[in-house]
Motif scaffolding. Sequence first.
Motif, mmCIF file in Angstrom:
data_model
loop_
_atom_site.group_PDB
_atom_site.id
_atom_site.type_symbol
_atom_site.label_atom_id
_atom_site.label_comp_id
_atom_site.label_asym_id
_atom_site.label_seq_id
_atom_site.Cartn_x
_atom_site.Cartn_y
_atom_site.Cartn_z
ATOM 1 N N THR A 222 0.826 -1.209 0.000
ATOM 2 C CA THR A 222 0.000 0.000 0.000
ATOM 3 C C THR A 222 0.867 1.269 0.000
ATOM 4 O OG1 THR A 222 -1.861 -1.142 1.019
ATOM 5 C CG2 THR A 222 -1.808 1.254 1.269
ATOM 6 N N PRO A 223 1.788 1.434 0.961
ATOM 7 C CA PRO A 223 2.611 2.657 0.878
ATOM 8 C C PRO A 223 3.489 2.716 -0.374
ATOM 9 C CG PRO A 223 3.314 1.275 2.735
ATOM 10 C CD PRO A 223 2.025 0.709 2.232
ATOM 11 N N ILE A 224 3.926 1.557 -0.872
ATOM 12 C CA ILE A 224 4.741 1.575 -2.099
ATOM 13 C C ILE A 224 3.902 2.087 -3.272
ATOM 14 C CG2 ILE A 224 5.935 0.119 -3.804
ATOM 15 C CD1 ILE A 224 6.764 -1.692 -1.384
ATOM 16 N N ALA A 225 2.685 1.564 -3.396
ATOM 17 C CA ALA A 225 1.802 2.001 -4.491
ATOM 18 C C ALA A 225 1.481 3.491 -4.341
ATOM 19 C CB ALA A 225 0.512 1.178 -4.488
ATOM 20 N N HIS A 226 1.282 3.919 -3.088
ATOM 21 C CA HIS A 226 0.955 5.326 -2.858
ATOM 22 C C HIS A 226 2.105 6.238 -3.312
ATOM 23 C CE1 HIS A 226 0.744 9.068 -0.500
ATOM 24 N NE2 HIS A 226 -0.521 9.002 -0.836
ATOM 25 N N ALA A 227 3.327 5.865 -2.925
ATOM 26 C CA ALA A 227 4.473 6.710 -3.266
ATOM 27 C C ALA A 227 4.783 6.664 -4.763
ATOM 28 C CB ALA A 227 5.698 6.278 -2.449
#
Length: 396
Positions: free
Chosen positions: A279-284
């Motif tokens: 999730t944070p990887i996709a967000h960034a």
Amino acid sequence: MIQTVSILGVTGSIGQSTLKILQQHPDQYQLYAASAYSRMAELVDVIRNFSPKVVVVPQHQADHLQSLLKQSGLAVPEILTDEAGLIAISSANEVDVVMAAIVGAAGLLPTLAAVKAGKRVLLANKESLVMSGDIMMQAARDSGALLLPVDSEHNAIFQCLPQDYLSLEPSQGQPQKGVSQILLTASGGPFRQFNASELAKVTPEQACKHPNWSMGQKISVDSATLMNKGLELIEACHLFGLAEHFVTVVVHPQSIIHSMVQYVDGSTLAQLGNPDMCTPIAHALAWPTRLSTHVPALDVFAHAQLDFEQPDTEKFPCLNLARQAFRVGGTMPTILNAANEIAVEAFLKRQIGFTQIPQVVDATMQASLHSSADTLEQILQADHDARVVARQYLVN
Ligand code: NAD
Ligand code: MG
């Protein structure tokens, strides 16, 4: 247009999660380059599945990789080696996005190279920011690099802050735009409920088994000692331009709230989700837009109870050591980080016990001379010297 991506540390836990996202969005992202330090067979799998144009390995692995590639009949990408190779794939003109997912101080120069080259830098390698804080933040402002946090807590904070917060000029450690406080959540690690004598006996295997997250060995041990939260506290202060007393650590054992931001009007904003780094990887990767992932939406009924506790800083002294290092400033965070890397490595090799990790860090900080951290040379020298000092404390 397709974005080209370099992944530093592709064989690691974050590197593999990043590939998962790229695989789900081949129309938007293409792997341009990838680095690996060991596990050449896994790198061959990456080459088979993603056909990067360039790979970077240590010099002593290059022949081994060549022969594995020959056996597999795959086309051989350009092979670069060592730090020069890492810097090349971080700053190459062909690259739009750099995932900085090497573990430890080894990530410093390549991550900084990506920031200086003005890339979209997805920052997982927190140690590089802990070491070079002001230099890296200034370099991002100078080059226009987008330095986006992948660490789940910092990514959560970023999502809860006003959109332009990362581009603000720092205001002498004061929060801006109505922000009053950051609540940095911590799971408390696998030993949260252990007493002192149980803690003294824990093994590397126990320490590497995190209750909520699946991660590399070093960060797993850091999570167990709470040094991870200490490093994250420093990371948050640099990223968001804050003095350390504006960051409160909250133990939240379920790891559903990934951190919170409080505002002067009494509001508290939180980001919640299942604990999965995708999730944070996709967000960034996609910010300010959103990418779909395989991570299921949070079932709030299945997580009806969320608990919050104060951290136990007597049992887990690393958190306060990190706070102290940031307050002292200059090269002290580099000294803390270097001593911790040496101590964690020794713990993983069973040379020291778990409770000796903070002792080695504390002793090294006390025995080391710190200086200002205005130049990279000062930081690299402090890192080198602190490792020498820390090794002396490994022998009882
Ligand atoms: P990992 O141990 O699984 O992977 C580390 C990667 O770095 C591997 O690809 C390895 O080959 C490479 N590497 C190791 N030593 C190297 C060296 N000396 N030179 C060049 N490359 C080297 O680690 P990880 O869990 O993926 O963590 C990577 C970074 O992301 C760390 O800084 C960690 O703190 C941070 N992070 C990880 C997580 C997580 O969930 N795993 C979450 C937040 C932040
Ligand atoms: Mg984290």
